[in-house]
Design a protein around this motif. Structure first.
Motif, PDB file in Angstrom:
ATOM      1  N   VAL A   1      33.926 145.358  17.885  1.00  0.00           N
ATOM      2  CA  VAL A   1      34.515 146.000  19.061  1.00  0.00           C
ATOM      3  C   VAL A   1      34.348 145.125  20.301  1.00  0.00           C
ATOM      4  CG1 VAL A   1      34.436 148.032  20.565  1.00  0.00           C
ATOM      5  CG2 VAL A   1      34.138 148.284  18.093  1.00  0.00           C
ATOM      6  N   ALA A   2      33.151 144.562  20.483  1.00  0.00           N
ATOM      7  CA  ALA A   2      32.898 143.747  21.677  1.00  0.00           C
ATOM      8  C   ALA A   2      33.808 142.536  21.714  1.00  0.00           C
ATOM      9  CB  ALA A   2      31.425 143.316  21.713  1.00  0.00           C
ATOM     10  N   ARG A   3      33.905 141.816  20.595  1.00  0.00           N
ATOM     11  CA  ARG A   3      34.759 140.620  20.551  1.00  0.00           C
ATOM     12  C   ARG A   3      36.222 140.984  20.791  1.00  0.00           C
ATOM     13  NH1 ARG A   3      34.920 135.424  18.307  1.00  0.00           N
ATOM     14  NH2 ARG A   3      32.699 135.535  17.804  1.00  0.00           N
ATOM     15  N   ARG A   4      36.671 142.078  20.201  1.00  0.00           N
ATOM     16  CA  ARG A   4      38.086 142.466  20.304  1.00  0.00           C
ATOM     17  C   ARG A   4      38.491 142.805  21.734  1.00  0.00           C
ATOM     18  NH1 ARG A   4      37.989 146.155  16.685  1.00  0.00           N
ATOM     19  NH2 ARG A   4      37.858 148.015  17.987  1.00  0.00           N
ATOM     20  N   ASN A   5      37.565 143.324  22.524  1.00  0.00           N
ATOM     21  CA  ASN A   5      37.917 143.793  23.863  1.00  0.00           C
ATOM     22  C   ASN A   5      37.492 142.847  24.986  1.00  0.00           C
ATOM     23  OD1 ASN A   5      39.018 146.754  23.667  1.00  0.00           O
ATOM     24  ND2 ASN A   5      37.355 146.624  22.179  1.00  0.00           N
ATOM     25  N   SER A   6      36.738 141.802  24.664  1.00  0.00           N
ATOM     26  CA  SER A   6      36.234 140.894  25.689  1.00  0.00           C
ATOM     27  C   SER A   6      37.174 139.723  25.903  1.00  0.00           C
ATOM     28  CB  SER A   6      34.851 140.360  25.292  1.00  0.00           C
ATOM     29  OG  SER A   6      33.923 141.397  25.113  1.00  0.00           O
ATOM     30  N   ARG A   7      37.013 139.068  27.033  1.00  0.00           N
ATOM     31  CA  ARG A   7      37.684 137.793  27.251  1.00  0.00           C
ATOM     32  C   ARG A   7      36.866 136.711  26.559  1.00  0.00           C
ATOM     33  NH1 ARG A   7      39.314 134.798  33.009  1.00  0.00           N
ATOM     34  NH2 ARG A   7      40.096 132.880  32.040  1.00  0.00           N
ATOM     35  N   ILE A   8      37.524 135.927  25.712  1.00  0.00           N
ATOM     36  CA  ILE A   8      36.829 134.911  24.921  1.00  0.00           C
ATOM     37  C   ILE A   8      36.881 133.563  25.639  1.00  0.00           C
ATOM     38  CG2 ILE A   8      36.681 133.755  22.689  1.00  0.00           C
ATOM     39  CD1 ILE A   8      36.149 136.748  22.568  1.00  0.00           C
ATOM     40  N   TYR A   9      35.721 132.936  25.769  1.00  0.00           N
ATOM     41  CA  TYR A   9      35.629 131.601  26.371  1.00  0.00           C
ATOM     42  C   TYR A   9      35.231 130.593  25.287  1.00  0.00           C
ATOM     43  CZ  TYR A   9      35.630 133.929  30.914  1.00  0.00           C
ATOM     44  OH  TYR A   9      35.975 134.686  32.014  1.00  0.00           O
ATOM     45  N   PRO A  10      36.141 129.706  24.870  1.00  0.00           N
ATOM     46  CA  PRO A  10      35.755 128.668  23.904  1.00  0.00           C
ATOM     47  C   PRO A  10      34.685 127.766  24.509  1.00  0.00           C
ATOM     48  CG  PRO A  10      38.150 128.831  24.099  1.00  0.00           C
ATOM     49  CD  PRO A  10      37.572 129.634  25.220  1.00  0.00           C
ATOM     50  N   MET A  11      33.659 127.448  23.714  1.00  0.00           N
ATOM     51  CA  MET A  11      32.546 126.630  24.194  1.00  0.00           C
ATOM     52  C   MET A  11      32.546 125.286  23.471  1.00  0.00           C
ATOM     53  SD  MET A  11      29.579 129.593  24.226  1.00  0.00           S
ATOM     54  CE  MET A  11      28.327 128.528  24.976  1.00  0.00           C
ATOM     55  N   SER A  12      32.558 124.209  24.234  1.00  0.00           N
ATOM     56  CA  SER A  12      32.521 122.869  23.645  1.00  0.00           C
ATOM     57  C   SER A  12      31.101 122.326  23.552  1.00  0.00           C
ATOM     58  CB  SER A  12      33.394 121.910  24.474  1.00  0.00           C
ATOM     59  OG  SER A  12      32.947 121.868  25.818  1.00  0.00           O
ATOM     60  N   SER A  13      30.143 123.060  24.094  1.00  0.00           N
ATOM     61  CA  SER A  13      28.737 122.685  24.000  1.00  0.00           C
ATOM     62  C   SER A  13      27.905 123.951  23.872  1.00  0.00           C
ATOM     63  CB  SER A  13      28.300 121.885  25.233  1.00  0.00           C
ATOM     64  OG  SER A  13      28.399 122.681  26.400  1.00  0.00           O
TER      65      SER A  13
ATOM     66  N   MET B   1      30.528 139.408   4.478  1.00  0.00           N
ATOM     67  CA  MET B   1      30.028 138.511   5.514  1.00  0.00           C
ATOM     68  C   MET B   1      30.690 138.785   6.860  1.00  0.00           C
ATOM     69  SD  MET B   1      29.387 134.932   3.438  1.00  0.00           S
ATOM     70  CE  MET B   1      31.081 134.724   2.933  1.00  0.00           C
ATOM     71  N   ALA B   2      32.008 139.037   6.847  1.00  0.00           N
ATOM     72  CA  ALA B   2      32.694 139.326   8.109  1.00  0.00           C
ATOM     73  C   ALA B   2      32.159 140.602   8.740  1.00  0.00           C
ATOM     74  CB  ALA B   2      34.200 139.432   7.871  1.00  0.00           C
ATOM     75  N   TYR B   3      31.952 141.632   7.919  1.00  0.00           N
ATOM     76  CA  TYR B   3      31.445 142.891   8.438  1.00  0.00           C
ATOM     77  C   TYR B   3      30.033 142.746   8.999  1.00  0.00           C
ATOM     78  CZ  TYR B   3      29.573 147.620   8.557  1.00  0.00           C
ATOM     79  OH  TYR B   3      28.960 148.777   8.958  1.00  0.00           O
ATOM     80  N   ALA B   4      29.173 142.061   8.250  1.00  0.00           N
ATOM     81  CA  ALA B   4      27.771 141.934   8.669  1.00  0.00           C
ATOM     82  C   ALA B   4      27.652 141.194   9.993  1.00  0.00           C
ATOM     83  CB  ALA B   4      26.969 141.221   7.583  1.00  0.00           C
ATOM     84  N   ILE B   5      28.397 140.117  10.154  1.00  0.00           N
ATOM     85  CA  ILE B   5      28.323 139.347  11.394  1.00  0.00           C
ATOM     86  C   ILE B   5      28.909 140.127  12.550  1.00  0.00           C
ATOM     87  CG2 ILE B   5      29.346 137.350  12.561  1.00  0.00           C
ATOM     88  CD1 ILE B   5      28.652 135.668  10.176  1.00  0.00           C
ATOM     89  N   ALA B   6      30.050 140.779  12.339  1.00  0.00           N
ATOM     90  CA  ALA B   6      30.665 141.547  13.419  1.00  0.00           C
ATOM     91  C   ALA B   6      29.780 142.713  13.857  1.00  0.00           C
ATOM     92  CB  ALA B   6      32.029 142.069  12.972  1.00  0.00           C
ATOM     93  N   LYS B   7      29.128 143.355  12.896  1.00  0.00           N
ATOM     94  CA  LYS B   7      28.245 144.477  13.230  1.00  0.00           C
ATOM     95  C   LYS B   7      27.096 144.017  14.115  1.00  0.00           C
ATOM     96  CE  LYS B   7      25.495 148.151  11.086  1.00  0.00           C
ATOM     97  NZ  LYS B   7      25.024 148.733   9.802  1.00  0.00           N
ATOM     98  N   GLU B   8      26.527 142.852  13.810  1.00  0.00           N
ATOM     99  CA  GLU B   8      25.417 142.361  14.614  1.00  0.00           C
ATOM    100  C   GLU B   8      25.890 141.875  15.980  1.00  0.00           C
ATOM    101  OE1 GLU B   8      21.882 141.871  16.072  1.00  0.00           O
ATOM    102  OE2 GLU B   8      22.343 142.902  14.196  1.00  0.00           O
ATOM    103  N   GLU B   9      27.105 141.325  16.043  1.00  0.00           N
ATOM    104  CA  GLU B   9      27.676 140.993  17.358  1.00  0.00           C
ATOM    105  C   GLU B   9      27.687 142.229  18.243  1.00  0.00           C
ATOM    106  OE1 GLU B   9      30.906 137.379  16.606  1.00  0.00           O
ATOM    107  OE2 GLU B   9      31.594 139.405  17.065  1.00  0.00           O
ATOM    108  N   ASP B  10      28.211 143.340  17.720  1.00  0.00           N
ATOM    109  CA  ASP B  10      28.272 144.576  18.500  1.00  0.00           C
ATOM    110  C   ASP B  10      26.884 145.082  18.857  1.00  0.00           C
ATOM    111  OD1 ASP B  10      30.991 144.658  18.594  1.00  0.00           O
ATOM    112  OD2 ASP B  10      31.240 146.227  17.084  1.00  0.00           O
TER     113      ASP B  10
END
Length: 432
Positions: free
Chosen positions: A146-158, A224-233
């Motif tokens: 949910v957090a990733r889907r609704n946030s503004r994403i900033y690509p990080m080069s470092s 794996m996708a579910y587990a990582i996304a759940k911890e992101e939230d």
């Protein structure tokens, strides 16, 4: 290769390029793939101009085991039945390739799905996922996250990124005739993002990989996708800045933790005292107060709460209204309910069981109030040593991301001086 085989390889490359271009794939990678397809075109024309110098070998039949079979239950990939099964099959072959199965490596290579090795890992693993499924893994992560889907994403080069943020505007004055106008400046702050690593391990028996590649690919991708996304939230909403959450402070604590005196925090609404282990003492006025605090620039705001909180702390009040009054507040009983005109997103790892003096719900515009950094997408590695005795393979998925809830408003003992940000938090009061 003969002309038929070259044509097949060219079509596979173009299909991959089309998929990347129609999504949000790297355009540089699309152009590279198209250049490779063009080289194949030139090779075909060269062969044609030279004529048939030897008998043409009949092309080998390319088996397509993902077609025409029974659809995999809960296949998490996107597309038609055959497309979903192809992607699951490809991911399953990728998993077997990481385990050193030469036939899987050959299949991936022959079909243009094998990508380069990632930095800092050896030949036993550490390859990024094939193009054909990488976009779907991101889609899966966003579907669950949910957090990733609704946030503004900033690509990080470092590993770190500073995002400029305007904290104060220029000042308007009434200027007198023939009098110098007072100058003013925009004030900028810095939102800091520091990449954190998430990792997940999942075990798959060797027999599973041998017996059904499609099921293996679907199961690994979903898990794996579910587990990582759940911890992101979990980190982005509940994080308290400790190592338990990768030192991330989530939205609830970023606002609620601004001051010990909660009444002085501009972005906090404190509800009525709890009645036992229930959200029942929340009132519609509590949620109305949150809407009142929300600034007008938060024009993409949503509610974020556990489903239990809504149906035990809000829905009962709406039912009590009776008649058509409920429709004036929300469309309560659909799969996408709203409250006071704002859509509700269920976040099932936000607080479910009520406790005294605890932040439990958010009304906010994540596209304005938080910065979500993307340092590295999901990478998969495998080991046949960890579970050697059980004759199983251990698959590891990792990603690196960053999060900062920055537009949290201010704190003031003077009510008129309190300025909420685009993130408003509802908290419980002391237990009654």
């Amino acid at each position: 290769m003969n002309i038929e085989q070259l044509n097949a390889k060219r079509e596979s490359l173009l299909a991959t390029a089309r998929e990347l271009a129609s999504g949000e794939g790297d355009l540089a990678q699309v152009k590279s793939i198209m250049a490779e397809a063009k080289n194949i075109d030139e090779r075909i024309e060269t062969i044609k101009s030279l004529g048939a110098s030897a008998p043409v070998v009949a092309p080998a039949v390319n088996p397509q085991p993902w077609k025409g079979g029974i659809n995999v239950q809960r296949n998490p990939f996107n597309g038609s039945a055959d497309e979903k099964n192809l992607k699951a099959y490809t991911f399953g072959q990728f998993a077997r390739h990481l385990a050193g199965v030469k036939s899987a490596t050959k299949w991936l290579s022959d079909n243009g799905h094998l990508k380069s090795q990632t930095e800092g890992t050896d030949s036993a693993g550490g390859y990024t996922v094939p193009n054909i499924v990488s976009s779907d893994l991101i889609w899966l992560r966003e579907m669950y996250g949910v957090a990733r889907r609704n946030s503004r994403i900033y690509p990080m080069s470092s590993d770190t990124l500073l995002v400029p943020s305007a904290t104060a505007s220029t000042t308007v004055y009434y200027a007198s005739e023939a009098t110098a106008i007072t100058a003013s400046d925009i004030t900028f702050g810095q939102v800091s993002l520091a990449a954190k690593k998430l990792a997940v391990l999942t075990i798959a028996s060797k027999e599973l990989g041998e017996d059904t590649v499609i099921d293996l690919g679907a199961a690994l991708a979903r898990d794996m996708a579910y587990a990582i996304a759940k911890e992101e939230d979990n980190a982005c909403f509940n994080g308290d800045g400790t190592s338990t959450y990768g030192s991330i402070t989530g939205i609830l604590q970023a606002v609620y933790g601004l001051n010990a005196t909660k009444a002085n925090i501009a972005g906090v609404v404190v509800g009525a005292a709890l009645s036992g282990a229930s959200f029942a003492n929340f009132t519609l006025a509590n949620f109305q107060a949150m809407v009142a605090k929300l600034p007008t620039y938060a024009d993409n705001a949503k509610w974020y709460m556990h489903k239990d909180l809504f149906f035990n702390g809000v829905a009962d009040k709406l039912i009590a209204l009776g008649g058509n009054a409920i429709l004036d507040i929300q469309n309560a009983y659909t799969q996408a309910p709203t409250l006071f005109g704002y859509p509700i997103e269920w976040v099932q790892n936000m607080p479910k069981a009520p406790a005294a003096t605890t932040p439990v719900a958010i009304l906010g515009d994540l596209s304005k109030g938080v910065a979500f950094g993307d340092r590295r997408a999901m990478t998969v590695e495998v080991s046949d040593q960890v579970k050697f005795v059980e004759d199983a393979l251990t698959y590891k998925a990792t990603e690196r991301f960053a999060f900062n809830a920055h537009d949290v408003g201010n704190v003031s003992g003077t009510a008129s001086a309190r300025v909420p940000g685009s993130l408003i938090v509802l908290a419980t009061s002391n237990a009654s």
